[in-house]
Design a protein around this motif. Sequence first.
Motif, PDB file in Angstrom:
ATOM      1  N   GLY A 181     -10.513  -8.595  -3.548  1.00  0.00           N
ATOM      2  CA  GLY A 181     -10.361 -10.136  -3.045  1.00  0.00           C
ATOM      3  C   GLY A 181      -9.231 -10.246  -2.347  1.00  0.00           C
ATOM      4  O   GLY A 181      -8.097 -10.501  -3.181  1.00  0.00           O
ATOM      5  N   VAL A 182      -9.025 -10.171  -1.037  1.00  0.00           N
ATOM      6  CA  VAL A 182      -7.671 -10.317  -0.357  1.00  0.00           C
ATOM      7  C   VAL A 182      -7.744 -12.048   0.296  1.00  0.00           C
ATOM      8  O   VAL A 182      -7.744 -12.104   1.432  1.00  0.00           O
ATOM      9  CB  VAL A 182      -7.500  -9.551   0.754  1.00  0.00           C
ATOM     10  N   GLY A 183      -8.105 -12.883  -0.468  1.00  0.00           N
ATOM     11  CA  GLY A 183      -8.252 -14.372  -0.136  1.00  0.00           C
ATOM     12  C   GLY A 183      -6.768 -14.873  -0.139  1.00  0.00           C
ATOM     13  O   GLY A 183      -5.917 -14.369   0.077  1.00  0.00           O
ATOM     14  N   PHE A 201      -5.153  -0.362  -1.424  1.00  0.00           N
ATOM     15  CA  PHE A 201      -6.668  -0.426  -1.184  1.00  0.00           C
ATOM     16  C   PHE A 201      -7.162  -1.758  -1.588  1.00  0.00           C
ATOM     17  O   PHE A 201      -6.550  -2.482  -2.340  1.00  0.00           O
ATOM     18  CB  PHE A 201      -7.384   0.551  -2.248  1.00  0.00           C
ATOM     19  N   ILE A 202      -8.284  -2.117  -0.426  1.00  0.00           N
ATOM     20  CA  ILE A 202      -8.653  -3.539  -0.690  1.00  0.00           C
ATOM     21  C   ILE A 202     -10.062  -3.405  -0.544  1.00  0.00           C
ATOM     22  O   ILE A 202     -10.840  -2.742   0.162  1.00  0.00           O
ATOM     23  CB  ILE A 202      -8.114  -4.419   0.347  1.00  0.00           C
ATOM     24  N   SER A 203     -10.800  -4.594  -1.233  1.00  0.00           N
ATOM     25  CA  SER A 203     -12.104  -4.808  -1.055  1.00  0.00           C
ATOM     26  C   SER A 203     -12.522  -6.273  -0.900  1.00  0.00           C
ATOM     27  O   SER A 203     -11.769  -6.986  -1.816  1.00  0.00           O
ATOM     28  CB  SER A 203     -13.101  -4.027  -2.181  1.00  0.00           C
ATOM     29  N   ASP A 204     -13.384  -6.571  -0.186  1.00  0.00           N
ATOM     30  CA  ASP A 204     -13.706  -7.997   0.033  1.00  0.00           C
ATOM     31  C   ASP A 204     -15.145  -8.243   0.603  1.00  0.00           C
ATOM     32  O   ASP A 204     -15.521  -7.203   1.256  1.00  0.00           O
ATOM     33  CB  ASP A 204     -12.483  -8.934   0.907  1.00  0.00           C
ATOM     34  N   PHE A 235      -5.004  -1.593 -10.975  1.00  0.00           N
ATOM     35  CA  PHE A 235      -6.053  -2.453 -10.388  1.00  0.00           C
ATOM     36  C   PHE A 235      -5.633  -3.966 -10.499  1.00  0.00           C
ATOM     37  O   PHE A 235      -5.247  -4.457 -11.456  1.00  0.00           O
ATOM     38  CB  PHE A 235      -7.427  -2.119 -10.879  1.00  0.00           C
ATOM     39  N   ALA A 236      -5.906  -4.588  -9.252  1.00  0.00           N
ATOM     40  CA  ALA A 236      -5.672  -6.007  -9.304  1.00  0.00           C
ATOM     41  C   ALA A 236      -6.784  -6.908  -9.048  1.00  0.00           C
ATOM     42  O   ALA A 236      -7.116  -6.919  -7.851  1.00  0.00           O
ATOM     43  CB  ALA A 236      -4.456  -6.313  -8.451  1.00  0.00           C
ATOM     44  N   PRO A 237      -7.699  -7.354  -9.897  1.00  0.00           N
ATOM     45  CA  PRO A 237      -8.818  -8.429  -9.557  1.00  0.00           C
ATOM     46  C   PRO A 237      -8.398  -9.622  -9.113  1.00  0.00           C
ATOM     47  O   PRO A 237      -7.755 -10.308 -10.105  1.00  0.00           O
ATOM     48  CB  PRO A 237      -9.432  -8.496 -11.272  1.00  0.00           C
ATOM     49  N   CYS A 238      -8.664 -10.065  -7.906  1.00  0.00           N
ATOM     50  CA  CYS A 238      -8.439 -11.265  -7.236  1.00  0.00           C
ATOM     51  C   CYS A 238      -9.395 -11.996  -6.757  1.00  0.00           C
ATOM     52  O   CYS A 238      -9.235 -12.730  -5.821  1.00  0.00           O
ATOM     53  CB  CYS A 238      -7.059 -11.081  -6.331  1.00  0.00           C
ATOM     54  N   ALA A 239     -10.560 -11.777  -7.158  1.00  0.00           N
ATOM     55  CA  ALA A 239     -11.544 -12.635  -6.687  1.00  0.00           C
ATOM     56  C   ALA A 239     -12.581 -13.248  -7.688  1.00  0.00           C
ATOM     57  O   ALA A 239     -12.482 -14.361  -7.731  1.00  0.00           O
ATOM     58  CB  ALA A 239     -12.749 -11.520  -5.779  1.00  0.00           C
ATOM     59  N   VAL A 257      -4.027  -2.977 -15.448  1.00  0.00           N
ATOM     60  CA  VAL A 257      -4.948  -3.952 -14.682  1.00  0.00           C
ATOM     61  C   VAL A 257      -4.027  -5.318 -14.546  1.00  0.00           C
ATOM     62  O   VAL A 257      -3.821  -5.875 -15.696  1.00  0.00           O
ATOM     63  CB  VAL A 257      -6.391  -4.448 -15.321  1.00  0.00           C
ATOM     64  N   ALA A 258      -3.873  -5.656 -13.477  1.00  0.00           N
ATOM     65  CA  ALA A 258      -2.872  -6.986 -13.433  1.00  0.00           C
ATOM     66  C   ALA A 258      -3.193  -7.737 -12.083  1.00  0.00           C
ATOM     67  O   ALA A 258      -3.084  -7.147 -10.936  1.00  0.00           O
ATOM     68  CB  ALA A 258      -1.494  -6.782 -13.353  1.00  0.00           C
ATOM     69  N   GLY A 259      -4.147  -9.026 -12.304  1.00  0.00           N
ATOM     70  CA  GLY A 259      -4.502  -9.706 -11.130  1.00  0.00           C
ATOM     71  C   GLY A 259      -4.639 -11.179 -11.267  1.00  0.00           C
ATOM     72  O   GLY A 259      -4.388 -11.517 -12.365  1.00  0.00           O
ATOM     73  N   ALA A 260      -5.060 -11.946 -10.367  1.00  0.00           N
ATOM     74  CA  ALA A 260      -4.933 -13.320 -10.244  1.00  0.00           C
ATOM     75  C   ALA A 260      -6.324 -13.876 -11.050  1.00  0.00           C
ATOM     76  O   ALA A 260      -6.481 -15.106 -11.210  1.00  0.00           O
ATOM     77  CB  ALA A 260      -4.592 -13.771  -8.992  1.00  0.00           C
TER      78      ALA A 260
END
Length: 355
Positions: A181-183, A201-204, A235-239, A257-260
Amino acid sequence: MTEMFSQLSTNNHEEIVFCNDDETGLKAIIAIHNTVLGPGLGGTRIWNYENEADAINDVLRLSRGMTYKASISGLNLGGAKAVIIGDSKKIKTEALMRKFGRFIKNLNGKYITAEDVNTTTQDMEYVAMETKHVVGLPHLMGGGGDPSPITAYGVYMGLKASAKFVFGNDSIAGKKIAIQGVGKVGGHLLEYLHKEGAILFISDINEGALKHYSKELGATVVNGEDIFGLDLDIFAPCALGAVLNTENINKLNCKIVAGAANNQLADENVHGTMLMKKGIAYAPDFLINAGGLINVYQEYIGYNREIAMNNTEKIYDTTLAIFAKSQAENIHTQKAATELAENRINAILKLKSTY
Ligand code: NAD
């Protein structure tokens, strides 16, 4: 009635307010979870819930989360949240938002609102025409503007502290990091990580965002679910919420694991424990994504971006304190963070026993 009160009792919610207005079509629920530390602050979400029970569950869950987020961040704020039921594209009007503002005004400052899913700074401007108990206003109105860059800075601090805990130093140069999630937040986080020389690495689901960041920052695009099985350091979950479920945790091949994203653990105890047993350091989401709340709190007491950034930086030390507590007491980090937040509330509650 009994059911509603037993729902409020489950997590000791203080108050729930139903706001109805046939003229504008407003159907809103404001849940105030706990105001020991200060007025309840939490955004207003507009969502087309399948039924009223879902809306109530959501607002109760989200308001409780705000209590912990404010407490662990050292803010003098309680936890609250509001939901407006309906499809934002169909129901949202100036009149509806202003009517909602009037309901907030009647709470006399016990609840302060802000943006959330499907509400914008423009909507908050409408609310502000009726009540002063609103934050997340544009800079021109004395507000802090979009909180996402500060949220990303806090996530970056939490991620670096996690690296310090796991690798012995907080440099992320050369570390393999994936962002789902690169919002608004994920995009700013990506820039911090790129500046420090991480391998990205990115996914969206947004092709435009993927193209932009692969071209500008050289990030490698990963297809959807493949992101969980990558060989990674972080791994950064941001979605999305609930991405840390049994199936995905089984696939994870990372150290941190560290994300928004909010509510990443599908089940706090089950999946917090599962990550711990797998030897993955999990930086609790409600701690490291608190930059946005820290920013709007600053707006509430008198906006100063530098102070908001300094306070957001403290997420680094708090993250380290949580890893230390988790290790010393052999409990998962989500539990350690929740206990720290509860301890502060209980300590301040006792303080109030003297006039
Ligand atoms: P956003 O909508 O700008 O970004 C989310 C991104 O995730 C979008 O680019 C979207 O296309 C992408 N996405 C959606 N489904 C996906 C999927 N299945 N796989 C991969 N990508 C997917 O939102 P945001 O403001 O950046 O917030 C991101 C997360 O952080 C949310 O969970 C939000 O609740 C949380 N959060 C945000 C803030 C803030 O200040 N904006 C503060 C605290 C927490």
